[in-house]
Enzyme design. Structure first.
Site, PDB file in Angstrom:
ATOM      1  N   ALA A  12      24.311  -5.378  24.415  1.00  0.00           N
ATOM      2  CA  ALA A  12      23.716  -6.079  23.436  1.00  0.00           C
ATOM      3  C   ALA A  12      22.192  -5.899  23.358  1.00  0.00           C
ATOM      4  O   ALA A  12      21.667  -5.863  21.921  1.00  0.00           O
ATOM      5  CB  ALA A  12      24.059  -7.809  23.157  1.00  0.00           C
ATOM      6  N   HIS A  72      17.050  -3.653  26.766  1.00  0.00           N
ATOM      7  CA  HIS A  72      16.043  -3.185  26.057  1.00  0.00           C
ATOM      8  C   HIS A  72      15.183  -2.118  27.058  1.00  0.00           C
ATOM      9  O   HIS A  72      14.904  -1.181  26.411  1.00  0.00           O
ATOM     10  CB  HIS A  72      15.052  -4.590  26.037  1.00  0.00           C
ATOM     11  CG  HIS A  72      15.640  -5.599  25.529  1.00  0.00           C
ATOM     12  ND1 HIS A  72      15.264  -7.053  25.882  1.00  0.00           N
ATOM     13  CD2 HIS A  72      16.696  -6.031  24.384  1.00  0.00           C
ATOM     14  CE1 HIS A  72      15.922  -7.866  25.236  1.00  0.00           C
ATOM     15  NE2 HIS A  72      16.629  -7.188  24.342  1.00  0.00           N
ATOM     16  N   CYS A  84      24.777  -9.326  26.829  1.00  0.00           N
ATOM     17  CA  CYS A  84      24.991  -8.107  27.878  1.00  0.00           C
ATOM     18  C   CYS A  84      23.933  -7.194  27.620  1.00  0.00           C
ATOM     19  O   CYS A  84      23.105  -7.093  26.663  1.00  0.00           O
ATOM     20  CB  CYS A  84      26.130  -7.660  27.922  1.00  0.00           C
ATOM     21  SG  CYS A  84      26.826  -6.659  26.301  1.00  0.00           S
TER      22      CYS A  84
HETATM   23  S1  SF4 Z   1      30.303  -6.550  25.033  1.00  0.00           S
HETATM   24 FE1  SF4 Z   1      30.807  -4.229  25.627  1.00  0.00          FE
HETATM   25  S2  SF4 Z   1      29.284  -3.734  26.812  1.00  0.00           S
HETATM   26 FE2  SF4 Z   1      29.115  -6.000  26.437  1.00  0.00          FE
HETATM   27  S3  SF4 Z   1      29.811  -6.940  28.187  1.00  0.00           S
HETATM   28 FE3  SF4 Z   1      31.547  -6.789  26.781  1.00  0.00          FE
HETATM   29  S4  SF4 Z   1      32.265  -4.785  27.362  1.00  0.00           S
HETATM   30 FE4  SF4 Z   1      30.549  -4.720  28.258  1.00  0.00          FE
END
Ligand code: SF4
Ligand code: SF4
Lengths: 457, 546
Positions: free
Chosen positions: B69, B199, B66
């Site tokens: 990340a 990014h 995501c």
């Molecule tokens: S890891 Fe956290 S920020 Fe990423 S999609 Fe899941 S909830 Fe959203």
């Protein structure tokens, strides 16, 4: 120094968690769902959560972890994830052909307020769930509880399959809690040795410890089958191992299908295993086999043989409530002294149980639920220990403080064996002692001055 | 679904492979995926079009992560003297804790928060009543405990929904502290379609809040910034070793082993070299517009590519002494590389590989495989855009969809006092005529053979199919893909985090990589799939001693 900014002096923190001793609900739900045969866990949210949970489980097991996601984008986050999930269900059954889809929610879909049951009904109406296939789900918001809660919620959701046909099946349901595939295998073996027919759910053995043969099975041979899950409603009773992980599911079966239950501690160490075997024996009305009695005797033998190295050693522990309760009891029972005990999972009961177990110990005990590893490290700085037990993140503390570490819990990212060698039961107890002794005695051999260095320990 | 790679490799037509990959999908999915699978024709600048940077289909097991990340994990992860607080429930922060293998040297100031994980651990009451108070308190606690130069805040999915104003909280705290730069990233995971959006969000905020903060002249004659290098497995350390030997001063790496001050003073460099085009090309553009620093694309993956990149840098500065020194370094480094290459070549030559990773590595690593005599039969990115496949000339033709529009494009103009074109227009023109390519990237496709398959956002199902059909000797992707591929009896190398080992950049890195790939593709383990009794199951009789 790796954790060079961790001071000895402890200041209270109300809002900032540093180096958590827990993670979020969905990963527990995902792990539990992998213990159903032919099941694809599905993460209802944006795709990052699913990627993270799969990565973490993959690193721990060194096995493929398949799970899908609703891949929310901004639109879904505003208008709800219904259409994403309907589309996902259709795509999953077409492309991957699982028997079951086990959906868990994420913080995102929970905050939006998506209703899984409603979406499933819609999927059914639209013919998106093929005949003989199943979709079920659990609500797993991570702003409540921890990964342990998520595991428990998913296991509880599995009781939805339970059917009461009116005819008992002569079996005992065993809910193992969040233990390793090898532990699940061992629990089944012990039940069999005791002469008890059991249904273990969930069961990740044969799913997350598969062989390398040149063949990839997206849905491996192991796991509790749907037929078995249905049959849990006809069992004579349920043994739930671990109050945090397993009790809710057992109570639900009791309520829903009138299957009586007993909540026990996880069978780590001598006494908790004794209670587990004793419960099995009584339910089945059988005498415990000589084989199990022999294994018990071997464990007692090792405790007696090496007691001098255990006596009054100080240990710091971090992990999940059910595991920590059983481990603390085991350590106390062999005269090791757990002095710092932390879990990130909330629950007042935890601190109470630990205090009870450690009541007669000669040292003071620090215990905290909703704690973190930053605090644990500070406790260790203030009151040093001989041994640290916990997941791989502990190695930063272990190295900085030069304390031996026994890896135990989740996640273990840098050593192998946890998926193959159990730590539950009497055999598992032997393995735990072997690990603890190796850590303590390797340290002794390293530290003893030359004139005190000895061949025989 | 069980797959076995027992069939012998038959000569597959790429069009048939493509059809096979699509055959099981529902029609809508098949139509969409068809546009993301391109049979490469490798015609100079006439690559057919590929669809990229579009949403992943729900239910399809993607390799992608995501936006959060990309922001917290990739860009801000390797910054060592920031306290990075994740505002959200606990998980998002936990999973990004030390899991990317960015190496760090705490340096002489000794500040290093990378082994730490900070979270506001939102609870249901925060979701219901809002999390701003808790965030404010958490920032205060972090400040009191550590007194860092900077605290940055990351929003995870629920934060955007409940409407916490993280930027105002950050601004207020910054004003309150006076000596700590506090700023925030709206990098909720649902924004954008992949890490790539993250990014961009990260880089925008670094550019807005940190770049240009320190105007102090840094010593050094040939000053550059290395953009898009994340020091996985120590890559950045190897590149810096070579820079030092050549007399190049690296002012700032974005963002491997980076510090606050590096970002703050990056505008004092005279050239930007771009490693990962995907994650940072816009920063290079902004640094040029605002401060007058030109940029070139380089690649330090592969020994030849490293030599070429060093020569490009030398050529830019144009100093004879410098050019000679660079040549001397290359001459000194190459024999060891050559010796290692010759040693492994007989064992790697002719082997085939597939690469599905990131936004630039699937391209960069082709250099190393070429040096080993290996053939890339299929490759693709996880979160790249069309320009990364087809080259920057497609940029003017890119359509902005709703997801991309969500990601802010900073409007940058020349800085009133600090804008200083490093080369005059005449000099730039002369250099371009001499063959120096500024702001130029050709993308991956032109470097690939005709008939190879270029696939965007490959998923688990397609990966398995590809391996089954084309039976490569090696597959490269990420941790989630690793073991399903290896169960098929095909070695898999992680090219995000490298599994273990590294560096693979630069000259020493090339040697490491040769040995690593030699080890993987020639490991005896791949011959143990079947037990002797499975290979020869015939029995003569019961209890007969032979
Ligand atoms: S890891 Fe956290 S920020 Fe990423 S999609 Fe899941 S909830 Fe959203
Ligand atoms: S958003 Fe929630 S479910 Fe997703 S990773 Fe973060 S804490 Fe876990």
């Amino acid at each position: 120094m790796l954790l060079r900014h961790t001071p000895k002096e402890i200041t209270e923190r109300k809002a900032l968690v540093i180096n958590p001793a827990k993670t979020c609900q969905p990963i527990g739900a995902m792990y539990a769902a992998l213990g159903i045969h032919g099941c694809l866990p599905h993460s209802h949210g944006a795709q990052g959560c699913c990627a993270y949970h799969r990565s973490a489980l993959t690193r721990h097991y060194k096995e493929p972890i398949s799970a899908s996601t609703s891949s929310f984008t901004e639109g879904a986050s505003v208008f709800g994830g219904h259409s994403n999930l309907l589309q996902a269900i259709n795509n999953i059954f077409t492309v991957y052909e699982p028997e079951v889809i086990a959906i868990h929610t994420t913080c995102l879909s929970e905050t939006i307020g998506d209703d899984l049951k409603q979406i499933r009904t819609k999927a059914q109406k639209e013919g998106k769930i093929p005949a003989g296939k199943y979709v079920f789900g659990a609500s797993t918001p991570s702003y409540v509880g921890s990964h342990v809660t998520g595991f428990s919620n998913m296991v509880k959701a599995m009781t939805e399959f339970a059917e009461s046909t009116g005819k008992k099946n002569g079996k005992v349901n065993i809910i193992p809690g969040w233990v390793e595939p090898a532990d699940m295998e061992e629990i089944k073996r012990m039940a069999k040795l005791t002469g008890v027919k059991s249904i273990l759910f969930p069961d990740t053995s044969g799913v997350l410890n598969t062989p390398l043969t040149g063949e990839y099975k997206m849905f491996p041979d192991g796991g509790t089958t749907v037929a078995e899950l249905k049959s849990t409603g006809d069992s004579v009773g349920t043994l739930a191992l671990g109050e945090w992980c397993s009790a809710d599911a057992a109570i639900e079966l009791d309520k829903k299908n009138k299957v009586p239950c007993k909540v026990l501690d996880m069978p780590f160490g001598l006494k908790a295993t004794d209670r587990f075997v004793d419960a099995l024996r009584k339910i089945a009305g059988v005498t415990v086999s000589d084989e199990l009695a022999l294994e018990r005797g071997q464990l007692v033998d090792m405790i007696s043989d090496m007691h001098e190295y255990f006596y009054h050693k100080k240990v710091a522990l971090v992990g999940d409530p059910d595991q920590l309760i059983a481990m603390t009891e085991f350590l106390v029972s062999i005269d090791i002294c757990p002095v710092h005990i932390i879990t990130g999972t909330p629950g007042k009961k935890f601190e109470k149980r630990i205090r009870e177990i450690t009541r007669d110990m000669p040292f003071e005990v620090n215990v905290k639920a909703k704690g973190d590893m930053f605090l644990l490290h500070q406790w260790i700085k203030n009151d040093p220990v001989d041994l640290l037990m916990g997941n791989t993140y502990c190695k930063y503390i272990a190295r900085d403080e030069d304390v031996p570490l026994v890896r135990w819990g989740f996640p273990i990212l840098d050593r192998q064996g946890h998926q193959y060698f159990p730590t539950v039961g009497y055999k598992g107890g032997l393995r735990l002692l072997e690990k603890i002794l190796a850590a303590l005695l390797d340290r002794k051999d390293r530290d003893d001055p030359e004139i005190k260095f000895e061949l025989i320990l | 679904m069980a797959t076995m790679t027992k069939k012998k490799l038959v000569q597959w037509d790429p069009a048939d492979v493509k059809a096979e990959l699509l055959s099981k999908y529902p029609p809508k999915v098949a139509r969409k995926r068809a546009k993301q699978i391109m049979i490469n024709e490798a015609l100079e600048n006439e690559t057919p079009e590929i669809t990229a940077n579009v949403r992943t289909t729900p239910g399809i097991i993607t390799m992608r992560g995501c936006t959060y990340a990309g922001c917290k994990g990739v860009i801000m992860g390797p910054t060592r003297d920031f306290v990075n607080i994740v505002h959200g429930p606990i998980g998002c922060s936990f999973y990004a804790w030390l899991t990317r293998r960015n190496q760090t040297d705490p340096g002489s100031d000794g500040e290093n928060y990378m082994p730490y994980c900070f979270s506001t651990d939102m609870q249901d009451s925060d979701i219901i009543f809002g999390g701003e108070k808790k965030l404010t308190q958490a920032i205060q606690e972090a400040y009191d405990q550590f007194h860092p130069k900077s605290i940055s805040i990351f929003a995870t999915c629920p934060v955007g929904l409940i409407g916490d104003d993280i930027h105002t909280v950050a601004k207020n705290m910054k004003e309150k502290f006076g000596d700590c730069n506090v700023f925030a990233f709206s990098c909720e995971g649902y924004k954008g379609v992949s890490q790539s959006a993250g990014h961009h969000i990260a880089n925008n905020q670094i550019f807005r809040h940190v770049v240009g903060e320190n105007n102090e002249e840094k010593p050094g004659k040939y000053k550059i910034n290395l953009l898009g290098e994340y020091n996985i497995g120590g890559d950045g350390f190897e590149i810096n070793r070579i820079f030092k030997k050549c007399g190049i001063t690296n002012i700032a790496t974005f963002s491997g082993n980076s510090t606050y001050d590096q970002f703050a003073s990056c505008h004092t460099a005279d050239l930007n070299v771009v490693m990962c085009h995907r994650s940072i090309n816009y920063v290079a553009d902004m640094l040029e517009t605002k401060y007058g620093i030109p940029w070139i694309k380089i690649n330090f993956i592969g020994s030849e590519a490293t030599a070429k990149s060093l020569r490009k840098i030398a050529e830019y500065f144009g100093d004879k002494e410098f050019i000679d020194r660079v040549e001397a370094v290359i001459t000194e480094e190459m024999p060891a590389v050559e010796a290692a290459r010759e040693e492994i070549l007989p064992r790697t030559e002719g082997k085939t590989a597939m690469l599905f990773v990131g936004g630039s590595r699937a391209h960069h690593y082709q250099e190393l495989f070429k040096e080993m005599g290996m053939k890339i039969i299929s490759a693709g990115y996880e979160f790249a855009h069309r320009d990364d496949y087809e080259g920057r000339q497609v940029l003017p033709h890119l359509k902005l969809d709703a997801d991309s529009r969500n990601i802010e494009e900073l409007k940058v103009t020349a800085d009133e006092t600090l804008y200083n074109p490093r080369k005059s227009p005449e000099e730039m023109k002369a250099m371009q005529e001499a063959g120096v390519k500024f702001k130029h990237y050709e993308g991956m496709a032109p470097d690939m053979d005709q008939g190879t398959l270029v696939i965007d956002d490959l998923n688990q199902y397609e990966a398995e199919k590809l391996v089954e059909l084309l039976k490569p000797d090696l597959f490269c992707a990420g941790i989630k893909e690793k073991y399903s591929i290896q169960k098929l009896g095909v070695p898999m190398k992680q090219l995000h985090s490298y599994d273990s080992g590294g560096p693979y950049a630069g000259f020493k890195g090339a040697i490491n990589f040769y040995h690593e790939i030699d080890r993987l593709v020639n490991s005896k383990v791949w011959s143990y799939m079947k037990a002797p009794w499975q290979e020869n199951p015939q029995l003569s009789a019961a209890y007969v001693w032979e």
